[in-house]
Design an enzyme around this catalytic site. Structure first.
Site, PDB file in Angstrom:
ATOM      1  N   LYS A   1       0.836  -1.201   0.000  1.00  0.00           N
ATOM      2  CA  LYS A   1       0.000   0.000   0.000  1.00  0.00           C
ATOM      3  C   LYS A   1       0.879   1.263   0.000  1.00  0.00           C
ATOM      4  O   LYS A   1       2.102   1.170   0.216  1.00  0.00           O
ATOM      5  CB  LYS A   1      -0.931  -0.055   1.212  1.00  0.00           C
ATOM      6  CG  LYS A   1      -1.970  -1.196   1.142  1.00  0.00           C
ATOM      7  CD  LYS A   1      -2.877  -1.173   2.366  1.00  0.00           C
ATOM      8  CE  LYS A   1      -4.002  -2.172   2.274  1.00  0.00           C
ATOM      9  NZ  LYS A   1      -4.910  -2.106   3.450  1.00  0.00           N
TER      10      LYS A   1
ATOM     11  N   TYR B   1     -12.328  -2.134  -3.411  1.00  0.00           N
ATOM     12  CA  TYR B   1     -12.868  -2.220  -2.046  1.00  0.00           C
ATOM     13  C   TYR B   1     -14.392  -2.176  -2.016  1.00  0.00           C
ATOM     14  O   TYR B   1     -14.965  -1.766  -1.014  1.00  0.00           O
ATOM     15  CB  TYR B   1     -12.277  -1.105  -1.189  1.00  0.00           C
ATOM     16  CG  TYR B   1     -10.878  -1.405  -0.681  1.00  0.00           C
ATOM     17  CD1 TYR B   1     -10.603  -2.572   0.035  1.00  0.00           C
ATOM     18  CD2 TYR B   1      -9.821  -0.512  -0.893  1.00  0.00           C
ATOM     19  CE1 TYR B   1      -9.326  -2.847   0.507  1.00  0.00           C
ATOM     20  CE2 TYR B   1      -8.538  -0.782  -0.421  1.00  0.00           C
ATOM     21  CZ  TYR B   1      -8.306  -1.957   0.284  1.00  0.00           C
ATOM     22  OH  TYR B   1      -7.043  -2.222   0.758  1.00  0.00           O
TER      23      TYR B   1
ATOM     24  N   PHE C   1     -15.643   3.669   7.318  1.00  0.00           N
ATOM     25  CA  PHE C   1     -14.253   4.017   6.970  1.00  0.00           C
ATOM     26  C   PHE C   1     -13.999   4.021   5.462  1.00  0.00           C
ATOM     27  O   PHE C   1     -12.871   4.233   5.022  1.00  0.00           O
ATOM     28  CB  PHE C   1     -13.270   3.055   7.670  1.00  0.00           C
ATOM     29  CG  PHE C   1     -13.461   1.592   7.331  1.00  0.00           C
ATOM     30  CD1 PHE C   1     -12.885   1.041   6.188  1.00  0.00           C
ATOM     31  CD2 PHE C   1     -14.210   0.758   8.160  1.00  0.00           C
ATOM     32  CE1 PHE C   1     -13.055  -0.306   5.874  1.00  0.00           C
ATOM     33  CE2 PHE C   1     -14.384  -0.597   7.849  1.00  0.00           C
ATOM     34  CZ  PHE C   1     -13.805  -1.127   6.704  1.00  0.00           C
TER      35      PHE C   1
ATOM     36  N   ARG D   1      -2.032 -14.637   3.506  1.00  0.00           N
ATOM     37  CA  ARG D   1      -2.781 -13.982   4.598  1.00  0.00           C
ATOM     38  C   ARG D   1      -2.073 -14.199   5.938  1.00  0.00           C
ATOM     39  O   ARG D   1      -2.032 -13.316   6.774  1.00  0.00           O
ATOM     40  CB  ARG D   1      -4.218 -14.520   4.678  1.00  0.00           C
ATOM     41  CG  ARG D   1      -5.143 -14.063   3.566  1.00  0.00           C
ATOM     42  CD  ARG D   1      -5.552 -12.609   3.642  1.00  0.00           C
ATOM     43  NE  ARG D   1      -6.486 -12.321   4.701  1.00  0.00           N
ATOM     44  CZ  ARG D   1      -7.204 -11.192   4.794  1.00  0.00           C
ATOM     45  NH1 ARG D   1      -7.080 -10.251   3.853  1.00  0.00           N
ATOM     46  NH2 ARG D   1      -8.008 -10.978   5.794  1.00  0.00           N
TER      47      ARG D   1
ATOM     48  N   THR E   1      -5.686  -7.796  10.298  1.00  0.00           N
ATOM     49  CA  THR E   1      -5.974  -6.493   9.688  1.00  0.00           C
ATOM     50  C   THR E   1      -5.443  -5.331  10.523  1.00  0.00           C
ATOM     51  O   THR E   1      -4.866  -4.384   9.986  1.00  0.00           O
ATOM     52  CB  THR E   1      -7.504  -6.340   9.481  1.00  0.00           C
ATOM     53  OG1 THR E   1      -7.956  -7.447   8.690  1.00  0.00           O
ATOM     54  CG2 THR E   1      -7.850  -5.050   8.771  1.00  0.00           C
TER      55      THR E   1
ATOM     56  N   ASN F   1      -1.963  -0.057   7.272  1.00  0.00           N
ATOM     57  CA  ASN F   1      -1.520  -1.428   7.558  1.00  0.00           C
ATOM     58  C   ASN F   1      -0.655  -2.054   6.461  1.00  0.00           C
ATOM     59  O   ASN F   1      -0.560  -3.271   6.344  1.00  0.00           O
ATOM     60  CB  ASN F   1      -2.693  -2.314   7.984  1.00  0.00           C
ATOM     61  CG  ASN F   1      -3.753  -2.450   6.906  1.00  0.00           C
ATOM     62  OD1 ASN F   1      -3.632  -1.878   5.834  1.00  0.00           O
ATOM     63  ND2 ASN F   1      -4.781  -3.230   7.195  1.00  0.00           N
TER      64      ASN F   1
ATOM     65  N   HIS G   1      -1.853  -5.298   1.354  1.00  0.00           N
ATOM     66  CA  HIS G   1      -3.140  -5.951   1.084  1.00  0.00           C
ATOM     67  C   HIS G   1      -2.875  -7.359   0.564  1.00  0.00           C
ATOM     68  O   HIS G   1      -1.921  -7.568  -0.184  1.00  0.00           O
ATOM     69  CB  HIS G   1      -3.923  -5.182   0.003  1.00  0.00           C
ATOM     70  CG  HIS G   1      -5.097  -5.964  -0.528  1.00  0.00           C
ATOM     71  ND1 HIS G   1      -6.330  -5.947   0.084  1.00  0.00           N
ATOM     72  CD2 HIS G   1      -5.197  -6.828  -1.581  1.00  0.00           C
ATOM     73  CE1 HIS G   1      -7.158  -6.757  -0.585  1.00  0.00           C
ATOM     74  NE2 HIS G   1      -6.493  -7.304  -1.595  1.00  0.00           N
TER      75      HIS G   1
ATOM     76  N   GLU H   1      -9.631  -9.630  -7.949  1.00  0.00           N
ATOM     77  CA  GLU H   1      -8.624  -8.577  -7.763  1.00  0.00           C
ATOM     78  C   GLU H   1      -7.518  -8.680  -8.817  1.00  0.00           C
ATOM     79  O   GLU H   1      -7.052  -7.661  -9.341  1.00  0.00           O
ATOM     80  CB  GLU H   1      -8.062  -8.654  -6.340  1.00  0.00           C
ATOM     81  CG  GLU H   1      -9.135  -8.301  -5.300  1.00  0.00           C
ATOM     82  CD  GLU H   1      -8.752  -8.617  -3.857  1.00  0.00           C
ATOM     83  OE1 GLU H   1      -7.632  -9.121  -3.625  1.00  0.00           O
ATOM     84  OE2 GLU H   1      -9.584  -8.355  -2.964  1.00  0.00           O
TER      85      GLU H   1
END
Ligand code: IDP
Ligand code: MG
Length: 150
Positions: A9, A49, A57, A85, A91, A112, A115, A126
């Site tokens: 990110k 998203y 948010f 993951r 998260t 964070n 992704h 995605e």
């Protein structure tokens, strides 16, 4: 072999964590089959998203993810979705285990660092959003004989 979508990110790029994150994926034995740097356009961010569009948010998430360049990747390996993951961690970086990317490099839910797709279905969606078919490479690595039993 399974494929998943991973993205460093904007905060990860700004903090110089691209190499560290790629290195962790490579060391695990995962194979990068596509990679690019881009600044995500607004509509693409909203599509990526879309499952969160009614969350409080959402607008800050869209501002965050479009705030600077990201590094997007397709990562291949046995059980790639689940394995990545686990490498990424929970998260919320404050709750992510040390040893995970978020556990080692983050403090804030809204920053964070990385992704990763949460299911094979999301991964397919995605990957298609970020990459054309001819941007994803099929190639062999000799070292796979030492990563996989067969
Ligand atoms: P994930 O990235 O671990 O799959 P999701 O629940 O899909 O987590 O949320 C997507 C992203 O939205 C998170 O990575 C984080 O950047 C952001 N996010 C999730 N929940 C919150 C929140 O409560 N406040 C602010 N940002 C959030
Ligand atoms: Mg998610």
């Amino acid at each position: 072999m399974e494929r998943t979508f991973v993205m460093v990110k904007p905060d990860g790029v700004q903090r110089g964590l691209v190499g560290e994150i790629i290195s962790r994926l490579e060391r695990k034995g995962l194979k990068i089959v596509a990679i690019k740097m881009l600044k995500i356009p607004m509509e693409m961010a909203e599509k990526h998203y879309e499952e969160h569009k009614n969350k409080p948010f959402f607008s800050s998430l869209i501002s965050y993810i479009t705030s600077g360049p990201v590094v997007a990747m397709v990562v291949e390996g046995k059980n790639a979705v689940k394995v990545v993951r686990k490498l990424v961690g929970a998260t919320n970086p404050a709750e992510a285990e040390p040893g995970t990317i978020r556990g080692d490099f983050g403090l804030d839910l809204g920053r964070n660092v990385v992704h990763a797709s949460d299911s094979i279905t999301s991964a397919d969606r995605e990957i298609r959003l970020f990459f054309k078919d001819d941007e994803i490479l099929n190639y062999e690595r000799d070292l796979d004989a030492w990563v996989y039993e067969k």
